[in-house]
Design a protein around this motif. Structure first.
Motif, PDB file in Angstrom:
ATOM      1  N   MET A 112      25.583  41.567  36.220  1.00 42.11           N
ATOM      2  CA  MET A 112      23.869  42.613  36.388  1.00 42.11           C
ATOM      3  C   MET A 112      22.732  41.686  36.343  1.00 42.11           C
ATOM      4  SD  MET A 112      22.133  44.891  33.784  1.00 42.11           S
ATOM      5  CE  MET A 112      20.532  45.203  33.651  1.00 42.11           C
ATOM      6  N   LEU A 113      22.897  40.400  35.818  1.00 44.47           N
ATOM      7  CA  LEU A 113      22.065  39.494  35.371  1.00 44.47           C
ATOM      8  C   LEU A 113      21.808  39.091  37.250  1.00 44.47           C
ATOM      9  CD1 LEU A 113      21.957  37.278  32.068  1.00 44.47           C
ATOM     10  CD2 LEU A 113      20.280  39.014  33.515  1.00 44.47           C
ATOM     11  N   THR A 114      22.909  38.735  37.959  1.00 47.21           N
ATOM     12  CA  THR A 114      22.708  38.558  39.503  1.00 47.21           C
ATOM     13  C   THR A 114      22.613  39.359  40.434  1.00 47.21           C
ATOM     14  OG1 THR A 114      24.312  37.338  38.659  1.00 47.21           O
ATOM     15  CG2 THR A 114      24.780  37.428  41.158  1.00 47.21           C
ATOM     16  N   ALA A 115      22.781  40.964  40.036  1.00 49.85           N
ATOM     17  CA  ALA A 115      21.901  41.350  40.794  1.00 49.85           C
ATOM     18  C   ALA A 115      20.606  41.463  40.863  1.00 49.85           C
ATOM     19  CB  ALA A 115      22.754  43.022  40.465  1.00 49.85           C
ATOM     20  N   LEU A 116      19.809  41.460  39.315  1.00 47.74           N
ATOM     21  CA  LEU A 116      18.555  41.282  39.447  1.00 47.74           C
ATOM     22  C   LEU A 116      18.046  39.860  40.198  1.00 47.74           C
ATOM     23  CD1 LEU A 116      18.433  42.012  35.643  1.00 47.74           C
ATOM     24  CD2 LEU A 116      17.457  43.571  37.804  1.00 47.74           C
ATOM     25  N   ASP A 117      18.863  39.288  40.142  1.00 47.21           N
ATOM     26  CA  ASP A 117      18.516  37.720  41.484  1.00 47.21           C
ATOM     27  C   ASP A 117      18.318  38.119  42.749  1.00 47.21           C
ATOM     28  OD1 ASP A 117      18.367  36.013  38.864  1.00 47.21           O
ATOM     29  OD2 ASP A 117      19.927  35.031  38.686  1.00 47.21           O
ATOM     30  N   VAL A 118      18.772  39.132  43.274  1.00 55.15           N
ATOM     31  CA  VAL A 118      19.124  39.758  44.634  1.00 55.15           C
ATOM     32  C   VAL A 118      16.913  40.541  45.194  1.00 55.15           C
ATOM     33  CG1 VAL A 118      19.976  41.625  45.972  1.00 55.15           C
ATOM     34  CG2 VAL A 118      21.373  39.883  45.263  1.00 55.15           C
ATOM     35  N   PHE A 119      17.254  41.317  43.440  1.00 52.32           N
ATOM     36  CA  PHE A 119      15.979  41.749  43.599  1.00 52.32           C
ATOM     37  C   PHE A 119      14.391  41.201  43.391  1.00 52.32           C
ATOM     38  CE2 PHE A 119      19.056  45.107  42.038  1.00 52.32           C
ATOM     39  CZ  PHE A 119      18.267  46.487  43.114  1.00 52.32           C
ATOM     40  N   ARG A 120      14.508  39.959  43.297  1.00 48.59           N
ATOM     41  CA  ARG A 120      14.005  38.569  42.494  1.00 48.59           C
ATOM     42  C   ARG A 120      13.712  38.146  44.735  1.00 48.59           C
ATOM     43  NH1 ARG A 120      15.922  37.351  37.570  1.00 48.59           N
ATOM     44  NH2 ARG A 120      14.673  38.345  35.964  1.00 48.59           N
ATOM     45  N   GLN A 121      15.495  38.133  44.652  1.00 44.62           N
ATOM     46  CA  GLN A 121      14.907  37.086  45.943  1.00 44.62           C
ATOM     47  C   GLN A 121      13.623  38.532  47.212  1.00 44.62           C
ATOM     48  OE1 GLN A 121      18.431  36.836  46.452  1.00 44.62           O
ATOM     49  NE2 GLN A 121      19.061  34.944  44.813  1.00 44.62           N
ATOM     50  N   LEU A 122      13.935  39.300  46.829  1.00 45.00           N
ATOM     51  CA  LEU A 122      13.482  40.264  47.680  1.00 45.00           C
ATOM     52  C   LEU A 122      12.138  40.718  47.619  1.00 45.00           C
ATOM     53  CD1 LEU A 122      16.418  43.485  48.183  1.00 45.00           C
ATOM     54  CD2 LEU A 122      15.850  41.510  49.650  1.00 45.00           C
ATOM     55  N   GLY A 123      11.821  39.942  46.599  1.00 44.26           N
ATOM     56  CA  GLY A 123       9.896  39.716  45.836  1.00 44.26           C
ATOM     57  C   GLY A 123       9.634  40.768  44.881  1.00 44.26           C
ATOM     58  N   ALA A 124      10.693  40.969  44.559  1.00 43.24           N
ATOM     59  CA  ALA A 124      10.800  42.616  43.306  1.00 43.24           C
ATOM     60  C   ALA A 124      10.566  40.765  41.874  1.00 43.24           C
ATOM     61  CB  ALA A 124      11.853  43.306  43.367  1.00 43.24           C
ATOM     62  N   THR A 125       9.405  41.887  41.512  1.00 40.28           N
ATOM     63  CA  THR A 125       8.949  41.433  40.268  1.00 40.28           C
ATOM     64  C   THR A 125       9.905  42.499  38.687  1.00 40.28           C
ATOM     65  OG1 THR A 125       6.490  41.348  40.685  1.00 40.28           O
ATOM     66  CG2 THR A 125       7.517  41.706  38.011  1.00 40.28           C
ATOM     67  N   VAL A 126      10.301  41.204  38.626  1.00 41.22           N
ATOM     68  CA  VAL A 126      11.715  42.166  37.347  1.00 41.22           C
ATOM     69  C   VAL A 126      11.454  41.257  36.107  1.00 41.22           C
ATOM     70  CG1 VAL A 126      13.497  41.658  37.305  1.00 41.22           C
ATOM     71  CG2 VAL A 126      13.342  41.459  39.476  1.00 41.22           C
ATOM     72  N   ALA A 127      11.493  42.183  35.453  1.00 39.62           N
ATOM     73  CA  ALA A 127      11.291  41.891  33.818  1.00 39.62           C
ATOM     74  C   ALA A 127      11.900  42.496  32.627  1.00 39.62           C
ATOM     75  CB  ALA A 127       9.297  41.851  33.362  1.00 39.62           C
ATOM     76  N   GLU A 128      12.467  41.992  31.612  1.00 32.78           N
ATOM     77  CA  GLU A 128      12.656  42.136  30.670  1.00 32.78           C
ATOM     78  C   GLU A 128      12.158  42.975  29.926  1.00 32.78           C
ATOM     79  OE1 GLU A 128      16.758  40.607  27.779  1.00 32.78           O
ATOM     80  OE2 GLU A 128      15.439  39.746  28.438  1.00 32.78           O
ATOM     81  N   VAL A 129      12.654  43.803  29.522  1.00 31.27           N
ATOM     82  CA  VAL A 129      11.789  45.275  28.283  1.00 31.27           C
ATOM     83  C   VAL A 129      13.132  45.576  27.343  1.00 31.27           C
ATOM     84  CG1 VAL A 129      10.230  45.794  30.332  1.00 31.27           C
ATOM     85  CG2 VAL A 129      12.314  47.190  29.356  1.00 31.27           C
ATOM     86  N   ASP A 130      11.622  45.852  25.805  1.00 29.17           N
ATOM     87  CA  ASP A 130      12.782  47.094  25.239  1.00 29.17           C
ATOM     88  C   ASP A 130      11.976  48.474  24.930  1.00 29.17           C
ATOM     89  OD1 ASP A 130      13.255  47.993  22.371  1.00 29.17           O
ATOM     90  OD2 ASP A 130      11.765  46.175  21.449  1.00 29.17           O
ATOM     91  N   ILE A 131      12.766  48.748  25.250  1.00 30.59           N
ATOM     92  CA  ILE A 131      12.682  49.892  25.185  1.00 30.59           C
ATOM     93  C   ILE A 131      12.946  51.354  24.225  1.00 30.59           C
ATOM     94  CG2 ILE A 131      13.299  50.581  27.965  1.00 30.59           C
ATOM     95  CD1 ILE A 131      15.886  52.059  27.122  1.00 30.59           C
ATOM     96  N   GLY A 132      12.839  50.406  22.560  1.00 26.92           N
ATOM     97  CA  GLY A 132      12.811  50.651  21.997  1.00 26.92           C
ATOM     98  C   GLY A 132      13.522  51.846  21.182  1.00 26.92           C
ATOM     99  N   TRP A 133      14.949  51.798  21.420  1.00 30.46           N
ATOM    100  CA  TRP A 133      15.869  52.476  21.529  1.00 30.46           C
ATOM    101  C   TRP A 133      16.752  51.915  20.043  1.00 30.46           C
ATOM    102  CZ3 TRP A 133      18.080  54.849  26.353  1.00 30.46           C
ATOM    103  CH2 TRP A 133      17.324  55.207  26.988  1.00 30.46           C
ATOM    104  N   THR A 134      17.374  52.910  19.179  1.00 30.52           N
ATOM    105  CA  THR A 134      18.714  52.194  18.111  1.00 30.52           C
ATOM    106  C   THR A 134      19.705  53.046  18.422  1.00 30.52           C
ATOM    107  OG1 THR A 134      17.224  53.510  17.174  1.00 30.52           O
ATOM    108  CG2 THR A 134      16.518  51.279  16.725  1.00 30.52           C
TER     109      THR A 134
END
Length: 478
Positions: free
Chosen positions: A281-303
Motif C-alpha cells: 500500500m505504501l508503494t502504491a501511495l508513492d505512485v499517487f505522489r509521483q502523479l502530483g497528488a498530495t498524500v497525507a496520513e490521517v486519523d479517522i477516529g475509529w476504534t
C-alpha cells in the motif's frame, strides 16, 4: 494474438477490435471456452455453463458487426460471467446451496437485464458460498473454489468465483454483489478490479435492493471496463423502488490528478495489518505522489467498537436470518458453516441490535465525513491479509492476523466498514503481491455518491502502474 492473450483482453479493447473487424465475438468466446475446459478443474470457479448458447449468440453478434451500417449494442458480443446469486431469466440460481439446485428464475435482476440488453453474452455462472455467507468460496453444491495465483489459498468471497474467473482468464467481464465486502474481498485476493457503488446506484432485485448495506456491481481486469459496466447498469429502474434517480457518467480514460488531495490510513486506527499488505500500500501511495497528488496520513477516529457494534449485525441479524428459516426444513442440505450461522442468529433476536449498527455507522461518519470533505478520496487496504487458506474455517477460534487474534470471518478484511457507510463509493484495485503469489489491494473510498472522483484517481493510478494482466508475466501460471 495468442488464445491466452484473447482470454485476457479487456472488454474495451475487444469492442474496438470487433468494430474494426479485426476480431470476432466467436473467436473470443471460443478461446474462453477452450481455456475453461483446460484450466477450470484446477480452480473450480464456474458453476453452470452455457457454452453452446453463448457460441450461438456470438455468431449472431459477429453477423451484426459484419453488416455494414448496422448499429451494435454497447457490449455486443462480450462474454460475461454472472454470480450464482443473481437472477437470470430461464436459468437456475442456486445461491451456492443444494436447497435451490432446481430453482429456475422467470426474470433477470435489473443489473443482469441491462447487461444482457447491452449485448453481453452470459457464458457461465460463477461460484459463491452458500447464501453468500462467508469470505471463502466453498459449498456442498459446487465444492471448493481456489485462488488462481496459488491454489492453496482462497479467492475470497462471496463473489469468489467471479474474481477467480477473471484472474484465470475465463471471462471478459463478471458481476458480483457486496454486503460485507463480497465484491472487494475477492477482487483484492485475486488481483482484479471490484466496485461497490453507493447503495441504489445500480438497481437490484428483491429483497437485496431494500438492504441498505447491499450493492451489486462490476468485477473486471481494468478500471476502464468497470466504468464501462457501470455506465450501462446504473440509473433508475421502474421495478426497483430504491434505485437512485441520478445517473452518473463515469470517465474511462486517465486524466491528470495533479493537486488531488488523498488521505490514507493503513489500519483504520485499530486493525492488525500483515506486513506485505502494508508495504504494498505504501508503494502504491508513492505512485499517487509521483502523479502530483498530495498524500497525507490521517486519523479517522475509529476504534474496535466498529467491530463490536457493526460486525455483530453481519454475522447474526442479517446473514443469520435466512439460515434460521432454511434450517427448519432443510438442515440436511446445508453446509456446516450455514448451520453455525443459524445458531449464532438465534442468540441475536433483539431489535436493539439493528439500531446499534445504525448508531455505529452514524458515529463512524462523524469522523470520516470531515476527512472526506477536506480530501478528494481516502485510501486504505482492501484486505488486511492477502487471503486465507482455501480450507479456512470462518469459525476458527484461534485465527490470527499479524500475530493478533481476530474474528475468523471479518478479521482479515477491511471492507464491511464501508458497507455500513453504504453511500460511499469504493473501488478496489491491485497494489502488488505477497510472497505466496497472492495479490494485495487498496480500496479508494469517495465522498457519498461521488463515484467520478474515485474513478479519476483509479484510472490515473492504473495507467501509471502499467495496468494488470497485460502480459504473461502479469498473469497466474496455470
Amino acid at each position: 494474438m495468442s488464445n491466452e492473450d484473447l482470454c485476457y483482453l479487456s472488454a474495451t479493447a475487444a469492442l474496438a477490435l470487433f468494430r474494426a473487424r479485426k476480431l470476432s465475438p466467436v473467436e473470443l468466446t471460443q478461446a474462453l471456452v477452450e481455456r475453461t475446459e483446460r484450466v477450470n478443474q484446477r480452480i473450480n470457479c464456474l458453476a453452470d455453463r452455457y457454452f453452446g448458447e453463448a457460441l450461438e449468440q456470438a455468431r449472431r453478434a459477429e453477423a451484426r458487426y459484419m453488416k455494414r451500417g448496422a448499429k451494435t449494442a454497447p457490449l455486443e458480443g462480450i462474454p460475461l460471467a454472472v454470480k450464482d446469486a443473481q437472477r437470470v431469466a430461464g436459468r437456475r440460481t442456486t445461491h451456492g446451496s443444494l436447497i435451490f439446485k432446481d430453482s429456475v428464475d422467470d426474470h433477470s435482476d435489473p443489473m443482469i437485464e441491462r447487461l444482457q440488453k447491452a449485448g453481453a453474452i452470459i457464458l457461465a455462472r460463477t461460484t459463491t458460498p452458500e447464501f453468500c455467507l462467508t469470505g471463502i468460496t466453498e459449498s456442498r453444491i459446487w465444492g471448493v473454489t481456489r485462488n488462481p495465483w496459488n491454489t492453496d489459498w482462497a479467492p475470497g468471497g462471496s463473489s469468489g468465483g467471479s474474481g477467480a474467473a477473471l484472474a484465470a482468464g475465463l471471462a471478459t467481464l463478471a458481476t458480483g454483489t457486496d454486503i460485507g465486502g463480497s465484491i472487494r474481498i475477492p477482487a483484492a485476493a485475486c488481483g482484479v478490479v471490484g466496485f461497490k457503488p453507493p447503495h441504489g446506484r445500480n438497481p437490484d432485485g428483491p429483497p437485496a435492493n431494500f438492504d441498505r448495506f447491499n450493492h451489486c456491481g462490476p468485477m473486471t481486469r481494468s478500471v476502464a471496463d468497470a466504468a464501462l459496466m457501470q455506465n450501462i447498469t446504473s440509473g433508475p429502474h421502474p421495478l426497483d423502488h430504491d434505485s437512485l434517480r441520478q445517473k452518473v457518467k463515469l470517465p474511462a480514460e486517465a486524466a491528470s490528478i495533479k493537486g488531488m488531495k488523498i488521505a490514507y490510513s493503513v489500519d483504520l486506527g485499530y486493525v492488525p495489518v500483515e506486513r506485505e499488505v502494508r508495504e504494498n500500500m505504501l508503494t502504491a501511495l508513492d505512485v499517487f505522489r509521483q502523479l502530483g497528488a498530495t498524500v497525507a496520513e490521517v486519523d479517522i477516529g475509529w476504534t474496535g467498537d466498529v467491530e463490536a457494534n457493526g460486525l455483530h449485525w453481519y454475522n447474526t441479524m442479517h446473514f443469520g436470518r435466512q439460515t434460521i428459516w432454511q434450517r427448519t426444513e432443510n438442515a440436511d442440505l446445508m453446509t456446516s458453516y450455514a448451520l453455525k450461522f443459524a445458531d449464532a442468529a438465534r442468540k441475536a433476536t433483539s431489535i436493539d441490535d439493528v439500531h446499534k449498527v445504525f448508531e455505529q455507522a452514524h458515529r463512524m461518519y462523524q469522523t470520516l465525513g470531515p476527512v472526506l470533505a477536506s480530501h478528494d478520496v481516502f485510501i486504505c487496504p482492501t484486505n488486511n491479509a492477502p487471503s486465507v487458506k482455501a480450507s479456512h474455517d470462518p469459525f476458527d477460534p484461534h485465527f490470527t492476523v499479524a500475530g493478533r487474534k481476530v474474528d475468523p470471518e471479518y478479521g482479515w478484511v477491511m471492507t464491511h466498514q464501508f458497507n455500513m457507510l453504504h453511500n460511499c463509493p469504493v473501488l478496489s484495485v491491485p497494489s502488488g503481491h505477497a510472497a505466496t503469489g497472492v495479490p494485495t489491494a487498496i480500496q479508494i473510498v469517495g465522498r457519498s455518491f461521488d463515484d467520478q472522483r474515485v474513478f479519476k484517481a483509479a484510472l490515473a493510478y492504473e495507467k501509471a502502474a502499467g495496468g494488470w494482466y497485460t502480459g504473461r508475466e502479469k498473469r497466474p501460471k496455470l
